[in-house]
Design a protein around this motif. Structure first.
Motif, PDB file in Angstrom:
ATOM      1  N   GLU A 106       0.825  -1.204   0.000  1.00  0.00           N
ATOM      2  CA  GLU A 106       0.000   0.000   0.000  1.00  0.00           C
ATOM      3  C   GLU A 106       0.864   1.262   0.000  1.00  0.00           C
ATOM      4  O   GLU A 106       0.475   2.297  -0.546  1.00  0.00           O
ATOM      5  N   LEU A 107       2.034   1.160   0.616  1.00  0.00           N
ATOM      6  CA  LEU A 107       2.931   2.304   0.715  1.00  0.00           C
ATOM      7  C   LEU A 107       3.917   2.379  -0.440  1.00  0.00           C
ATOM      8  O   LEU A 107       4.683   3.341  -0.548  1.00  0.00           O
ATOM      9  N   GLY A 108       3.893   1.343  -1.289  1.00  0.00           N
ATOM     10  CA  GLY A 108       4.817   1.322  -2.415  1.00  0.00           C
ATOM     11  C   GLY A 108       6.214   0.873  -2.050  1.00  0.00           C
ATOM     12  O   GLY A 108       7.189   1.238  -2.720  1.00  0.00           O
ATOM     13  N   PHE A 109       6.304   0.050  -0.993  1.00  0.00           N
ATOM     14  CA  PHE A 109       7.593  -0.461  -0.545  1.00  0.00           C
ATOM     15  C   PHE A 109       7.561  -1.992  -0.536  1.00  0.00           C
ATOM     16  O   PHE A 109       6.495  -2.609  -0.667  1.00  0.00           O
ATOM     17  N   THR A 110       8.719  -2.598  -0.330  1.00  0.00           N
ATOM     18  CA  THR A 110       8.785  -4.049  -0.207  1.00  0.00           C
ATOM     19  C   THR A 110       8.514  -4.454   1.233  1.00  0.00           C
ATOM     20  O   THR A 110       8.690  -3.648   2.171  1.00  0.00           O
ATOM     21  N   LYS A 111       8.107  -5.703   1.423  1.00  0.00           N
ATOM     22  CA  LYS A 111       7.848  -6.212   2.766  1.00  0.00           C
ATOM     23  C   LYS A 111       9.078  -6.100   3.649  1.00  0.00           C
ATOM     24  O   LYS A 111       8.995  -5.682   4.811  1.00  0.00           O
ATOM     25  N   MET A 112      10.228  -6.461   3.117  1.00  0.00           N
ATOM     26  CA  MET A 112      11.450  -6.438   3.920  1.00  0.00           C
ATOM     27  C   MET A 112      11.807  -5.030   4.377  1.00  0.00           C
ATOM     28  O   MET A 112      12.367  -4.849   5.462  1.00  0.00           O
ATOM     29  N   SER A 113      11.475  -4.037   3.564  1.00  0.00           N
ATOM     30  CA  SER A 113      11.813  -2.665   3.950  1.00  0.00           C
ATOM     31  C   SER A 113      11.036  -2.228   5.189  1.00  0.00           C
ATOM     32  O   SER A 113      11.498  -1.381   5.962  1.00  0.00           O
ATOM     33  N   LEU A 114       9.850  -2.817   5.392  1.00  0.00           N
ATOM     34  CA  LEU A 114       9.036  -2.436   6.546  1.00  0.00           C
ATOM     35  C   LEU A 114       9.667  -2.909   7.855  1.00  0.00           C
ATOM     36  O   LEU A 114       9.417  -2.324   8.915  1.00  0.00           O
ATOM     37  N   TYR A 115      10.465  -3.959   7.786  1.00  0.00           N
ATOM     38  CA  TYR A 115      11.103  -4.480   8.989  1.00  0.00           C
ATOM     39  C   TYR A 115      12.192  -3.548   9.515  1.00  0.00           C
ATOM     40  O   TYR A 115      12.720  -3.773  10.612  1.00  0.00           O
ATOM     41  N   ARG A 116      12.525  -2.539   8.770  1.00  0.00           N
ATOM     42  CA  ARG A 116      13.441  -1.520   9.287  1.00  0.00           C
ATOM     43  C   ARG A 116      12.766  -0.673  10.362  1.00  0.00           C
ATOM     44  O   ARG A 116      13.439  -0.029  11.168  1.00  0.00           O
ATOM     45  N   TYR A 117      11.422  -0.685  10.350  1.00  0.00           N
ATOM     46  CA  TYR A 117      10.668   0.175  11.242  1.00  0.00           C
ATOM     47  C   TYR A 117       9.972  -0.592  12.365  1.00  0.00           C
ATOM     48  O   TYR A 117       9.801  -0.059  13.467  1.00  0.00           O
ATOM     49  N   LEU A 118       9.551  -1.828  12.091  1.00  0.00           N
ATOM     50  CA  LEU A 118       8.804  -2.629  13.063  1.00  0.00           C
ATOM     51  C   LEU A 118       9.264  -4.083  12.998  1.00  0.00           C
ATOM     52  O   LEU A 118       9.538  -4.595  11.908  1.00  0.00           O
ATOM     53  N   PRO A 119       9.321  -4.777  14.138  1.00  0.00           N
ATOM     54  CA  PRO A 119       9.761  -6.174  14.130  1.00  0.00           C
ATOM     55  C   PRO A 119       8.803  -7.123  13.419  1.00  0.00           C
ATOM     56  O   PRO A 119       9.225  -8.138  12.868  1.00  0.00           O
ATOM     57  N   GLY A 120       7.479  -6.836  13.450  1.00  0.00           N
ATOM     58  CA  GLY A 120       6.528  -7.750  12.837  1.00  0.00           C
ATOM     59  C   GLY A 120       5.098  -7.278  12.989  1.00  0.00           C
ATOM     60  O   GLY A 120       4.837  -6.141  13.419  1.00  0.00           O
ATOM     61  N   LYS A 121       4.158  -8.167  12.668  1.00  0.00           N
ATOM     62  CA  LYS A 121       2.753  -7.782  12.667  1.00  0.00           C
ATOM     63  C   LYS A 121       2.238  -7.452  14.068  1.00  0.00           C
ATOM     64  O   LYS A 121       1.382  -6.572  14.232  1.00  0.00           O
ATOM     65  N   THR A 122       2.729  -8.145  15.095  1.00  0.00           N
ATOM     66  CA  THR A 122       2.269  -7.861  16.451  1.00  0.00           C
ATOM     67  C   THR A 122       2.478  -6.396  16.807  1.00  0.00           C
ATOM     68  O   THR A 122       1.580  -5.722  17.319  1.00  0.00           O
ATOM     69  N   GLU A 123       3.659  -5.915  16.515  1.00  0.00           N
ATOM     70  CA  GLU A 123       3.969  -4.516  16.793  1.00  0.00           C
ATOM     71  C   GLU A 123       3.215  -3.584  15.844  1.00  0.00           C
ATOM     72  O   GLU A 123       2.834  -2.475  16.234  1.00  0.00           O
ATOM     73  N   LEU A 124       2.995  -4.029  14.621  1.00  0.00           N
ATOM     74  CA  LEU A 124       2.230  -3.227  13.665  1.00  0.00           C
ATOM     75  C   LEU A 124       0.808  -3.005  14.169  1.00  0.00           C
ATOM     76  O   LEU A 124       0.294  -1.882  14.138  1.00  0.00           O
ATOM     77  N   VAL A 125       0.160  -4.064  14.646  1.00  0.00           N
ATOM     78  CA  VAL A 125      -1.208  -3.940  15.162  1.00  0.00           C
ATOM     79  C   VAL A 125      -1.234  -3.052  16.405  1.00  0.00           C
ATOM     80  O   VAL A 125      -2.145  -2.231  16.584  1.00  0.00           O
ATOM     81  N   ALA A 126      -0.240  -3.199  17.264  1.00  0.00           N
ATOM     82  CA  ALA A 126      -0.163  -2.339  18.447  1.00  0.00           C
ATOM     83  C   ALA A 126      -0.014  -0.876  18.049  1.00  0.00           C
ATOM     84  O   ALA A 126      -0.620   0.017  18.653  1.00  0.00           O
ATOM     85  N   LEU A 127       0.787  -0.628  17.028  1.00  0.00           N
ATOM     86  CA  LEU A 127       0.961   0.736  16.530  1.00  0.00           C
ATOM     87  C   LEU A 127      -0.332   1.274  15.936  1.00  0.00           C
ATOM     88  O   LEU A 127      -0.692   2.441  16.140  1.00  0.00           O
ATOM     89  N   MET A 128      -1.056   0.428  15.210  1.00  0.00           N
ATOM     90  CA  MET A 128      -2.352   0.818  14.654  1.00  0.00           C
ATOM     91  C   MET A 128      -3.307   1.235  15.758  1.00  0.00           C
ATOM     92  O   MET A 128      -4.019   2.245  15.656  1.00  0.00           O
ATOM     93  N   LEU A 129      -3.342   0.438  16.821  1.00  0.00           N
ATOM     94  CA  LEU A 129      -4.257   0.725  17.925  1.00  0.00           C
ATOM     95  C   LEU A 129      -3.911   2.055  18.581  1.00  0.00           C
ATOM     96  O   LEU A 129      -4.799   2.856  18.900  1.00  0.00           O
ATOM     97  N   GLU A 130      -2.623   2.292  18.789  1.00  0.00           N
ATOM     98  CA  GLU A 130      -2.190   3.558  19.361  1.00  0.00           C
ATOM     99  C   GLU A 130      -2.674   4.742  18.518  1.00  0.00           C
ATOM    100  O   GLU A 130      -3.173   5.745  19.035  1.00  0.00           O
ATOM    101  N   ARG A 131      -2.525   4.605  17.219  1.00  0.00           N
ATOM    102  CA  ARG A 131      -2.886   5.688  16.295  1.00  0.00           C
ATOM    103  C   ARG A 131      -4.404   5.864  16.219  1.00  0.00           C
ATOM    104  O   ARG A 131      -4.912   6.994  16.177  1.00  0.00           O
TER     105      ARG A 131
END
Length: 218
Positions: A47-72
């Motif tokens: 959706e952001l126009g990046f590769t999956k691996m590039s996202l791991y530079r910012y978050l360890p995985g989906k668990t943290e991604l969902v937690a970040l979503m909830l915070e936002r």
């Protein structure tokens, strides 16, 4: 380092092209449209126009991604400037319900073991801060948990109004009222005197009544 904290910029190599807010917003858009199950590191990266691996530079995985979503999505609690503690906690519960209603997937995201961020803790802090003295620490935590549970229960029933459920029940009672006399009497009384679709306010009020009775007894 906590999941909500931006990673330090590397002194070498390309600069970070995304922010955690951008990642969270993209994931929230997917979840709002298709549900939490549709969210993945790969989907959000695409959706952001990046590769999956590039996202791991910012978050360890989906668990943290969902937690970040909830915070936002849930964000910070509103200022509780009501005159009394009952009014303040009622406003708190109403505000939390609106956040859940705006993001249906948030209920699923707040179950089970998971990382917890500062916004979620701020909601707890906000409610605890306005509770009157006279309760133990454990009781104060339990009071907030029960109140939040009422919010979650009503949010989980979103889309099915009490009046709609009553209409379905009434169809059965037309033929089988004798089998369910207490239910038939309650439905008939509600139809005559009104008071439907008030489960949220009724529940919050009775929870606060219980706290008040306990405090008076002490």
């Amino acid at each position: 380092m906590f999941f909500w904290e931006e990673r330090p910029r590397a002194t070498r190599g390309p600069k970070a092209a995304l922010t955690l807010d951008q990642i969270a917003d993209a994931a929230i858009a997917v979840a709002d449209a298709e549900g939490l199950a549709a969210v993945s590191m790969q989907r959000v990266a695409a959706e952001l126009g990046f590769t999956k691996m590039s996202l791991y530079r910012y978050l360890p995985g989906k668990t943290e991604l969902v937690a970040l979503m909830l915070e936002r999505a849930i964000g910070v609690p509103p200022a509780l400037d009501a005159a009394g503690w009952r009014e303040a906690l009622t406003a708190w519960a109403e505000a939390l319900l609106r956040r859940y209603e705006a993001h249906r997937w948030a209920l699923e995201a707040t179950t089970g073991g998971r990382p917890i961020g500062p916004h979620e803790l701020a909601w707890m802090e906000s409610a605890l801060a306005v509770l009157p003295p006279g309760l133990s620490g454990a009781e104060r935590m339990d009071a907030v948990a029960v109140l939040a549970g009422q919010v979650r229960m009503i949010a989980g029933q979103a889309g099915t109004a009490e009046s709609e459920l009553a209409a379905t029940i009434e169809l059965v009672l037309r033929e089988h009222a004798e089998r369910f006399p207490a239910l038939a009497a309650a439905v008939a009384d509600a139809a005559e005197r009104g008071g439907r679709d008030q489960a949220f306010g009724f529940g919050v009020g009775r929870i606060l009544d219980g706290i008040e009775v306990l405090l008076r007894a002490r």
